[in-house]
Design a protein around this motif. Sequence first.
Motif, PDB file in Angstrom:
ATOM      1  N   SER A  25       1.054  -1.184  -0.040  1.00 56.78           N
ATOM      2  CA  SER A  25       0.004   0.177  -0.033  1.00 56.78           C
ATOM      3  C   SER A  25       1.091   1.156   0.080  1.00 56.78           C
ATOM      4  N   ASN A  26       1.849   0.972   0.621  1.00 60.67           N
ATOM      5  CA  ASN A  26       2.888   2.416   0.552  1.00 60.67           C
ATOM      6  C   ASN A  26       3.669   2.866  -0.328  1.00 60.67           C
ATOM      7  N   ASN A  27       3.697   1.227  -1.493  1.00 59.55           N
ATOM      8  CA  ASN A  27       4.358   1.474  -2.412  1.00 59.55           C
ATOM      9  C   ASN A  27       3.698   2.346  -3.594  1.00 59.55           C
ATOM     10  N   GLY A  28       2.522   1.599  -3.578  1.00 60.04           N
ATOM     11  CA  GLY A  28       1.329   2.664  -3.903  1.00 60.04           C
ATOM     12  C   GLY A  28       0.981   4.043  -4.143  1.00 60.04           C
ATOM     13  N   ALA A  29       1.152   4.228  -2.866  1.00 59.68           N
ATOM     14  CA  ALA A  29       1.388   5.617  -1.933  1.00 59.68           C
ATOM     15  C   ALA A  29       2.733   7.007  -3.140  1.00 59.68           C
ATOM     16  N   LEU A  30       3.190   6.518  -2.726  1.00 61.48           N
ATOM     17  CA  LEU A  30       4.851   6.513  -3.346  1.00 61.48           C
ATOM     18  C   LEU A  30       4.615   7.256  -5.282  1.00 61.48           C
ATOM     19  N   ALA A  31       3.675   5.877  -5.760  1.00 52.95           N
ATOM     20  CA  ALA A  31       3.616   6.083  -6.984  1.00 52.95           C
ATOM     21  C   ALA A  31       2.661   7.141  -7.038  1.00 52.95           C
ATOM     22  N   ASN A  32       1.176   7.243  -6.359  1.00 50.11           N
ATOM     23  CA  ASN A  32       0.193   8.330  -6.391  1.00 50.11           C
ATOM     24  C   ASN A  32       1.279   9.308  -6.202  1.00 50.11           C
ATOM     25  N   TRP A  33       2.119   9.821  -5.033  1.00 48.84           N
ATOM     26  CA  TRP A  33       3.213  11.316  -4.570  1.00 48.84           C
ATOM     27  C   TRP A  33       3.794  10.924  -6.252  1.00 48.84           C
ATOM     28  N   LEU A  34       4.122  10.430  -7.347  1.00 41.70           N
ATOM     29  CA  LEU A  34       5.383  10.419  -7.746  1.00 41.70           C
ATOM     30  C   LEU A  34       4.304  11.529  -9.591  1.00 41.70           C
ATOM     31  N   VAL A  35       2.667  10.654  -9.039  1.00 45.49           N
ATOM     32  CA  VAL A  35       1.726  11.222 -10.096  1.00 45.49           C
ATOM     33  C   VAL A  35       1.474  12.713 -10.036  1.00 45.49           C
ATOM     34  N   LYS A  36       0.967  13.401  -8.544  1.00 44.26           N
ATOM     35  CA  LYS A  36       1.005  14.330  -7.748  1.00 44.26           C
ATOM     36  C   LYS A  36       1.820  14.884  -8.472  1.00 44.26           C
ATOM     37  N   VAL A  37       3.059  14.439  -7.502  1.00 43.66           N
ATOM     38  CA  VAL A  37       4.568  15.884  -8.218  1.00 43.66           C
ATOM     39  C   VAL A  37       4.249  16.059  -9.206  1.00 43.66           C
ATOM     40  N   ARG A  38       4.566  15.914 -10.189  1.00 44.65           N
ATOM     41  CA  ARG A  38       4.495  16.037 -11.455  1.00 44.65           C
ATOM     42  C   ARG A  38       4.013  16.639 -12.499  1.00 44.65           C
ATOM     43  N   VAL A  78      -9.160 -23.729 -11.001  1.00 45.57           N
ATOM     44  CA  VAL A  78      -9.508 -25.047 -10.301  1.00 45.57           C
ATOM     45  C   VAL A  78      -7.711 -25.833  -9.837  1.00 45.57           C
ATOM     46  N   ASN A  79      -6.806 -25.631 -10.849  1.00 37.71           N
ATOM     47  CA  ASN A  79      -5.965 -26.113 -10.886  1.00 37.71           C
ATOM     48  C   ASN A  79      -4.263 -25.313 -10.393  1.00 37.71           C
ATOM     49  N   TYR A  80      -5.071 -24.218 -11.288  1.00 38.54           N
ATOM     50  CA  TYR A  80      -4.011 -23.042 -10.569  1.00 38.54           C
ATOM     51  C   TYR A  80      -4.240 -22.299  -9.770  1.00 38.54           C
ATOM     52  N   ALA A  81      -5.779 -21.874  -9.656  1.00 37.17           N
ATOM     53  CA  ALA A  81      -5.789 -20.739  -8.195  1.00 37.17           C
ATOM     54  C   ALA A  81      -5.786 -19.529  -9.031  1.00 37.17           C
ATOM     55  N   LEU A  82      -5.962 -19.175 -10.378  1.00 39.09           N
ATOM     56  CA  LEU A  82      -6.135 -18.168 -10.691  1.00 39.09           C
ATOM     57  C   LEU A  82      -6.913 -16.580  -9.912  1.00 39.09           C
ATOM     58  N   PRO A  83      -6.514 -15.753  -9.788  1.00 33.53           N
ATOM     59  CA  PRO A  83      -7.363 -15.167  -9.342  1.00 33.53           C
ATOM     60  C   PRO A  83      -8.839 -14.920  -9.626  1.00 33.53           C
ATOM     61  N   GLN A  84      -9.771 -14.751  -9.082  1.00 33.26           N
ATOM     62  CA  GLN A  84     -11.094 -14.715  -9.226  1.00 33.26           C
ATOM     63  C   GLN A  84     -11.501 -12.979  -8.636  1.00 33.26           C
ATOM     64  N   GLU A  85     -10.259 -12.361  -7.866  1.00 30.81           N
ATOM     65  CA  GLU A  85     -11.130 -11.531  -7.570  1.00 30.81           C
ATOM     66  C   GLU A  85      -9.350 -10.203  -7.438  1.00 30.81           C
ATOM     67  N   TYR A  86      -9.629  -9.356  -8.484  1.00 31.37           N
ATOM     68  CA  TYR A  86      -8.610  -8.357  -8.415  1.00 31.37           C
ATOM     69  C   TYR A  86      -9.094  -6.680  -9.179  1.00 31.37           C
ATOM     70  N   ASP A  87      -7.817  -5.804  -8.696  1.00 34.86           N
ATOM     71  CA  ASP A  87      -7.266  -5.311  -9.467  1.00 34.86           C
ATOM     72  C   ASP A  87      -6.401  -5.206 -10.012  1.00 34.86           C
ATOM     73  N   PHE A  88      -6.672  -4.169 -11.164  1.00 35.60           N
ATOM     74  CA  PHE A  88      -6.014  -4.834 -12.771  1.00 35.60           C
ATOM     75  C   PHE A  88      -4.359  -4.074 -12.603  1.00 35.60           C
ATOM     76  N   LEU A  89      -4.964  -2.741 -12.022  1.00 38.88           N
ATOM     77  CA  LEU A  89      -3.464  -1.652 -11.829  1.00 38.88           C
ATOM     78  C   LEU A  89      -2.746  -2.017 -11.099  1.00 38.88           C
ATOM     79  N   THR A  90      -3.295  -2.511  -9.776  1.00 37.60           N
ATOM     80  CA  THR A  90      -2.526  -3.250  -8.172  1.00 37.60           C
ATOM     81  C   THR A  90      -1.504  -4.244  -8.476  1.00 37.60           C
ATOM     82  N   ARG A  91      -2.485  -5.365  -8.986  1.00 36.69           N
ATOM     83  CA  ARG A  91      -1.932  -6.203  -9.797  1.00 36.69           C
ATOM     84  C   ARG A  91      -0.125  -6.099 -10.658  1.00 36.69           C
ATOM     85  N   PHE A  92      -0.378  -5.271 -11.381  1.00 34.85           N
ATOM     86  CA  PHE A  92       0.219  -5.035 -12.664  1.00 34.85           C
ATOM     87  C   PHE A  92       1.442  -4.322 -12.439  1.00 34.85           C
TER      88      PHE A  92
END
Length: 961
Positions: free
Chosen positions: A484-497, A762-776
């Motif tokens: 979460s803190n890394n995400g906040a730093l990413a948002n800080w970069l967007v804000k300061v730019r 079933v075999n690989y437990a792919l995520p059934q719920e996720y946020d694209f931006l965060t996970r990527f």
Amino acid sequence: MKRFKKYVALGLCTLMFSTIVPVARANTYTDTSEVATQAVLKASDYEAFLATYENAKRPTKLVEFKIGNEQQASPMIVNDYIEGMKEGVYTQEGDRIVWTAQVEEAGLYAIELEYVAEYDRGSPIQRTFYINDEIQHSGALDVEFARTYIDNPSDIGKRDQNQNEIRPSQLEVKKLQKDFVKDSMGYYSEPYLFYLEKGMNTLTIEGVSEPMTIGKVWATPLSEKQSYQDYKTNYQDKKLAGQDTIFLDAEKANYKSTPVLYAQHDRTSPKTIPYDEDAQLLNMIGGTNWSIPGQNLVWEFEVKEAGLYTIYLKAKQNYNRDFKSSRQISIDGEVPFKEFVNWEFGYQPKWQLVELGDENGAYTLYLEPGVHELKLEANLGEVTTQTRKVQDILLQLNNLYTDIMIITGATPDRMRDYRLGTLMPELTGEMTRLAEELQAVADWMSAYSGKGQNNAALEVSARQLRKMSKDADIIPRELDFFKSNNGALANWLVKVRDQSLALDYIAIVSKEDVQLATPNATFIEQFIYGFKNFLKSFSDDYATLGTTTSQTEERPSIKVWIPTGRDQAQVLRKLIDMYFTPHYGIDVDLQLVTAGSLLPATVAGIGPDVALSMGDTEPVNYAVRDAVIDLNRFADFEEVAKRFLPERMVPLTFEDKVYALPETQNFNVMFYRTDVLEELGVQVPTTWIDVVATIPILLKNNMNFALPVSVPRADLIEAGTSTYYTMLFQNGGEIYKDNGMASNIDSEIGLESFKQWTNLFVNYALPQEYDFLTRFRTGESPIVVGNFANFNTLMVSAPEIKGLWGFSLIPGTMKADGTIDHSTPISGSDCFILKNSKNYDASWEFMKWWTSAEIQVAFGKEMESILGPSARYATANLEAFGNIPWDNAFYKVLNEQMKWGRGIEQVPGGYFTGRHINNAFRKVVTGKGDIRETLLDYVYVINQELIGKRKEFGLPVIEQY
């Protein structure tokens, strides 16, 4: 910090795994199926380059490159091409043009070009630079060069029926420009440096995207700018010119670097110039549209008398409370002194009259008689270095997160000892170092702009890093907060730019004690202004965007409803007024409505003639209720239909009748993180077999592959069922049979495709719920299948991973002949004519005009000029789609994937299909139900609904289903 695989991916485990899991094959479509922005992967980092040449000389002599002799006879050479360019060379994508120069003194130089931006699709002009056949650092890759835009002269001064000024369209023009090879993100305040050897050197410029004509090329020595005091000493004998004050309406800038810098209307004050009590006038420029480093505005002005001049700006920076906005100010292409390199505007809620000067008074500039150019370019100012540091720290923190996650997984067991201190002995030391670096930036920012909530992200992250560095055992428990803190730093970069700044006017003064008007209204003036606006709000119709009803003659008239945003509606209104009504003689009453208002209005008989931006399910839904007309009735329909993919017409067709025209299109592609896959030694998968081979490698490193997930909406591209339809189509199956009377997903192909889809979860437990931006952005899912519109999201919201990702064709299925089928569903929005319309012919003329390539391109450009690249318009018109300003490499992928698009047939009761496929999916994946029995049970339910709906609308049925 060494990556984790150097600690654990060793010995027997690696050997055993490699014998079990097949290696993913290279992508078959090398040229068109994948693209990645790999700026930091192809060459050494620029900081490392500077460290290597730390002691290199900084020569003082300018060196001009010449076009290589072997290219003198090339047909690309142009002469007297444009004013100021005697000779140039036209280059386009793929061209590699060589320049040579004899260098007398080895050392570090900047590279400067004079050029003319040429137009293809309007995407960024990008070039890669080689010195002596080598890329010296990452800054030489994909260097961007600005274009030049002006207000369309034919639009200037136009007003609507309410006498409000209409914003002019932006027109790209060819203009000779000079610029350095520099960082397009603004993280470096100076141009990039290159090392040239003594003797003959070659400079190779390779075209990456879009054409440009290059004139002269120089290796330019960089020296520190003189101070204002030094500049002033050169003109001690000069006096104020005494000329009358030159006022420049800021909104009438002569040139802009981007079409988003258009004139706007300021409603905050009656003192904004010009002002009209009853009409909206375009009286300012900039604002949030002028926020990205590198964006510039240029004003031309004429000086009649030589002498000293002072510049005043009426500006407003009420957009970013905790930061300052910075501009580089240049006159006639040169920054006169270092104080103008970063001129900063602090936060102020109201308009301010800014005198360019210091505590000792206004700066005076000496100008000769003639036409001059004043240029203001957004930059990061004093925070440039700090922003770059945070960018680098964030990349390292994301790498640390990935390394830790490889051991612990994304959701660690709080009761387990992962022995991070043993497996990653350098981890706590790295965290301590990064915490100190972050704290240093936080302290600098606090001293620079004061303590604010935006700087809290820096301090919180530093504090957590110090906490974790003291005890590695608590890191797993802190991992979620770490992310979460890394995400906040990413948002800080967007804000300061964000360098937003608005301008009302510019005053160039050359007389003593000139009193300029007060920039803001008095309390009484402001109160009266606000009260009048309040009263007008009761009479203004916010739904109707105006009509073009003729006052002198009877003309056909139609009512058009659009359920999108006001920006889209206003752009369409403008296009109608400019290009439709004058040409076709048809009045249009355009109204902005809510999406759910069409059905009740149609039932009540008060609906529109034409409905725009409706989903794929709507045309047939209205058609079976006899509420829309068949477009085959028009003689030129077949010709119009050729504008679109045949598959895009499938959801608009029912029983050989076509009820709508497509406006937009959406489909999936596969996004991937180049840095993570390179680290894992994984190639981008091409087929689903490759995906199955890749997933265990990701799982072994506590990562995963991600597919679109089911959400509560009808849009098939965003729903999880899009993956099932993808596999069904690639395997040769169909969704319905017997002309849509029954579901076909209970066929053997349908069952096998459903099994293929659910087995991945079933075999690989792919995520059934996720946020694209965060996970990527964190690398938890370094390969994600998703809507190609996510490209815009990543470009705007994830600047920290720019250059570390790409996208390719969706995984395909190998056919018997060796070809790979990449079929995937394609959908979008549509427009149709309501049966209650009183003027079918006029409505058809409007729909033909609206879906034409010319108007779709114009609409897309207007929207992007207003909202930026995040509003890139995915038109369904094939010719217009080719003119969207995508990067060339990305466009090739999109164009290839688009050809594999398959439309989803719409039938009465078809809403049950996607709903119950998702129900079957959940029962199998979550409830562990039997695949065959579960799907067959739900197919029976689907068929009963299809039969019931067909009976309801008097359509033939087959009872056996």
